[in-house]
Design a protein around this motif. Structure first.
Motif, PDB file in Angstrom:
ATOM      1  N   ALA A  11       0.831  -1.210   0.000  1.00 18.43           N
ATOM      2  CA  ALA A  11       0.000   0.000   0.000  1.00 18.43           C
ATOM      3  C   ALA A  11       0.864   1.258   0.000  1.00 18.43           C
ATOM      4  O   ALA A  11       0.542   2.253  -0.664  1.00 18.43           O
ATOM      5  CB  ALA A  11      -0.931  -0.013   1.206  1.00 18.43           C
ATOM      6  N   ILE A  12       1.976   1.213   0.727  1.00 27.16           N
ATOM      7  CA  ILE A  12       2.881   2.369   0.779  1.00 27.16           C
ATOM      8  C   ILE A  12       3.492   2.621  -0.601  1.00 27.16           C
ATOM      9  O   ILE A  12       3.610   3.772  -1.046  1.00 27.16           O
ATOM     10  CB  ILE A  12       3.974   2.148   1.839  1.00 27.16           C
ATOM     11  N   ARG A  13       3.863   1.549  -1.301  1.00 25.02           N
ATOM     12  CA  ARG A  13       4.415   1.712  -2.651  1.00 25.02           C
ATOM     13  C   ARG A  13       3.398   2.358  -3.583  1.00 25.02           C
ATOM     14  O   ARG A  13       3.751   3.188  -4.430  1.00 25.02           O
ATOM     15  CB  ARG A  13       4.842   0.350  -3.205  1.00 25.02           C
ATOM     16  N   LYS A  14       2.129   1.973  -3.411  1.00 28.62           N
ATOM     17  CA  LYS A  14       1.080   2.545  -4.264  1.00 28.62           C
ATOM     18  C   LYS A  14       0.830   4.016  -3.940  1.00 28.62           C
ATOM     19  O   LYS A  14       0.180   4.717  -4.722  1.00 28.62           O
ATOM     20  CB  LYS A  14      -0.207   1.743  -4.092  1.00 28.62           C
ATOM     21  N   CYS A  15       1.308   4.446  -2.786  1.00 28.97           N
ATOM     22  CA  CYS A  15       1.181   5.860  -2.399  1.00 28.97           C
ATOM     23  C   CYS A  15       2.499   6.599  -2.599  1.00 28.97           C
ATOM     24  O   CYS A  15       2.775   7.601  -1.925  1.00 28.97           O
ATOM     25  CB  CYS A  15       0.718   5.966  -0.952  1.00 28.97           C
ATOM     26  N   ASN A  58       4.900   7.071   0.536  1.00 29.33           N
ATOM     27  CA  ASN A  58       4.438   7.830   1.706  1.00 29.33           C
ATOM     28  C   ASN A  58       3.855   6.858   2.725  1.00 29.33           C
ATOM     29  O   ASN A  58       2.792   6.274   2.513  1.00 29.33           O
ATOM     30  CB  ASN A  58       3.377   8.854   1.281  1.00 29.33           C
ATOM     31  N   GLU A  59       4.561   6.681   3.848  1.00 26.87           N
ATOM     32  CA  GLU A  59       4.153   5.695   4.841  1.00 26.87           C
ATOM     33  C   GLU A  59       2.801   6.030   5.471  1.00 26.87           C
ATOM     34  O   GLU A  59       1.975   5.147   5.686  1.00 26.87           O
ATOM     35  CB  GLU A  59       5.229   5.563   5.939  1.00 26.87           C
ATOM     36  N   LYS A  82       0.279   7.816   4.237  1.00 26.67           N
ATOM     37  CA  LYS A  82      -0.796   7.587   3.283  1.00 26.67           C
ATOM     38  C   LYS A  82      -0.985   6.099   3.005  1.00 26.67           C
ATOM     39  O   LYS A  82      -2.112   5.618   2.872  1.00 26.67           O
ATOM     40  CB  LYS A  82      -0.515   8.338   1.980  1.00 26.67           C
ATOM     41  N   GLY A  83       0.135   5.366   2.920  1.00 27.81           N
ATOM     42  CA  GLY A  83       0.048   3.933   2.660  1.00 27.81           C
ATOM     43  C   GLY A  83      -0.634   3.179   3.788  1.00 27.81           C
ATOM     44  O   GLY A  83      -1.464   2.297   3.545  1.00 27.81           O
ATOM     45  N   LEU A 121      -4.250   3.928   3.581  1.00 26.57           N
ATOM     46  CA  LEU A 121      -4.856   3.185   2.475  1.00 26.57           C
ATOM     47  C   LEU A 121      -5.165   1.756   2.897  1.00 26.57           C
ATOM     48  O   LEU A 121      -6.253   1.233   2.617  1.00 26.57           O
ATOM     49  CB  LEU A 121      -3.912   3.186   1.273  1.00 26.57           C
ATOM     50  N   TYR A 122      -4.204   1.121   3.582  1.00 26.98           N
ATOM     51  CA  TYR A 122      -4.444  -0.264   4.011  1.00 26.98           C
ATOM     52  C   TYR A 122      -5.546  -0.332   5.056  1.00 26.98           C
ATOM     53  O   TYR A 122      -6.362  -1.253   5.046  1.00 26.98           O
ATOM     54  CB  TYR A 122      -3.164  -0.881   4.574  1.00 26.98           C
ATOM     55  N   VAL A 134      -6.068  -1.460  -5.984  1.00 26.80           N
ATOM     56  CA  VAL A 134      -5.869  -0.700  -4.743  1.00 26.80           C
ATOM     57  C   VAL A 134      -6.023  -1.593  -3.527  1.00 26.80           C
ATOM     58  O   VAL A 134      -5.215  -1.570  -2.594  1.00 26.80           O
ATOM     59  CB  VAL A 134      -6.864   0.480  -4.671  1.00 26.80           C
TER      60      VAL A 134
END
Length: 354
Positions: A204-208, A211-212, A214-215, A218-219, A312
């Motif tokens: 999830a962080i990679r997809k953001c 940004n830790e 935001k990631g 997201l998770y 996502v």
């Protein structure tokens, strides 16, 4: 064993003789004892009992004081699973839940400090579990891999650092455990759970864009954290006191796809589970998936999970992986649902000031 359900009267044994819901009749009261059924419906039975004394004091006033706070909390925490539970059962659940939460915190801290050990931790859990033999009902996730004679086998090469990390985590966990030391069988499987969650969050962080914050958000919003409920209930595995027999675990890095399929079939899994567990089969997931994709039975599932990981939420991939890991982590095990519980100080109700 953990009981399933709630009866409010069980929370105050010394008041069992009192009737909790009086009517407006001054001589008697209609008591409705309600049990939560498995489907969530309510079943009531009615009895008649004299509850008014010489001074017309209704015992409901006493229960109002105790039940309003305690009863609703217990009902809310019981969940939809159940039929009946005592206060002791609910205390044990809370003890286990708090202990498990602390364990996860300790393991996450250890893994965050050693992210390179995530692959061997996953393989450690897999190799400890796939020793299960249905014919003899032996092996499985029983902590046997901790023994040096088993850890030194070719299929377990490179896993000693993961065991050392868990040894250190175990010392910390045992230092704050009030219900006895954690078993290696539990420790290894919950380390795999923590490592798996860490890979989900990292994705999830990679997809953001790295940004830790935001990631992680997201998770928490789209991820699979809520899917771990059944896994968390399987808490109370026992350790074996001897290594499992040799020859039950393939050397994954050199095994053919057919050998992997045969091993997974022997423990009740198929091509779907083999594909979703690719991250457990060695340090290089891409190389493992490329090999698995050469088999027509496994190929569709490899592609399915690759596509899912591009989304996502990764829903198909994450849910199937959690489901498979949950089953794998319980192969042949008798779960002790009272493990890690401990006596609490008894409260004398006669000393309470109402």
């Amino acid at each position: 064993m953990e009981a399933m359900g709630v009866s409010f009267l069980s929370t105050t044994p010394s008041l069992i003789s009192l009737v909790p819901v009086p009517s407006f009749n001054s001589n008697s009261v209609a008591t409705n004892r309600c049990l939560i059924t498995r489907a969530g419906a309510i079943r009531c039975s009615k009895t008649e009992t004299d509850v008014c004394g010489e001074y017309g004091f209704h015992r409901r006033d006493v229960l109002k004081c105790i039940g309003a706070t305690v009863g609703m909390e217990l009902l809310a925490s019981s969940g939809p699973w159940v039929e009946m539970a005592t206060a002791a059962d609910l205390i044990q659940r809370r003890q286990r839940s708090e202990f498990l939460s602390n364990i996860k915190d300790t393991l996450l801290k250890a893994i965050k400090g050693n992210p390179d050990l995530i692959p061997p931790i996953l393989t450690l859990a897999l190799n400890d579990a796939v020793t299960y033999d249905k014919a003899t009902k032996s092996g499985g996730p029983n902590g046997s891999i901790r023994f040096s004679s088993e850890l030194s086998r070719p299929e377990n090469k490179g896993l000693s650092a993961a065991v050392s990390l868990l040894d250190e985590a175990k010392k910390e966990i045992d230092s704050y455990s009030k219900g006895g030391p954690i078993s290696y069988a539990d420790l290894i499987q919950y380390a795999a759970q923590t490592a798996t969650k860490a890979t989900f969050v990292a994705s999830a962080i990679r997809k953001c864009g790295g940004n830790e914050e935001k990631g992680s958000f997201l998770y928490s919003v789209y991820g699979s954290n809520g899917q771990w409920g059944l896994f968390d209930r399987q808490f109370g595995r026992s350790d074996t006191e001897e290594p499992d027999p040799e020859g039950r675990v393939p050397l994954w890095e050199k095994a053919t796809v057919q050998e992997m399929k045969d091993k997974f079939k022997a423990i009740g899994f198929g091509p779907r589970q083999l594909a979703v567990m690719s991250v457990f089969l060695g340090p290089d997931q891409s190389a493992t998936e490329a090999l698995l994709a050469t088999d027509p039975d496994v190929t569709p599932w490899v592609h399915k999970y690759q596509r899912s990981r591009e989304t996502v939420s990764q829903t198909d991939y994450e849910v199937d992986l959690i489901t498979t890991l949950t089953k794998l982590s319980c192969l042949g095990q008798q779960i002790n649902y009272e493990a890690y519980t401990y006596p609490v100080k008894k409260i004398e109700l006669s000393q309470l000031k109402l």
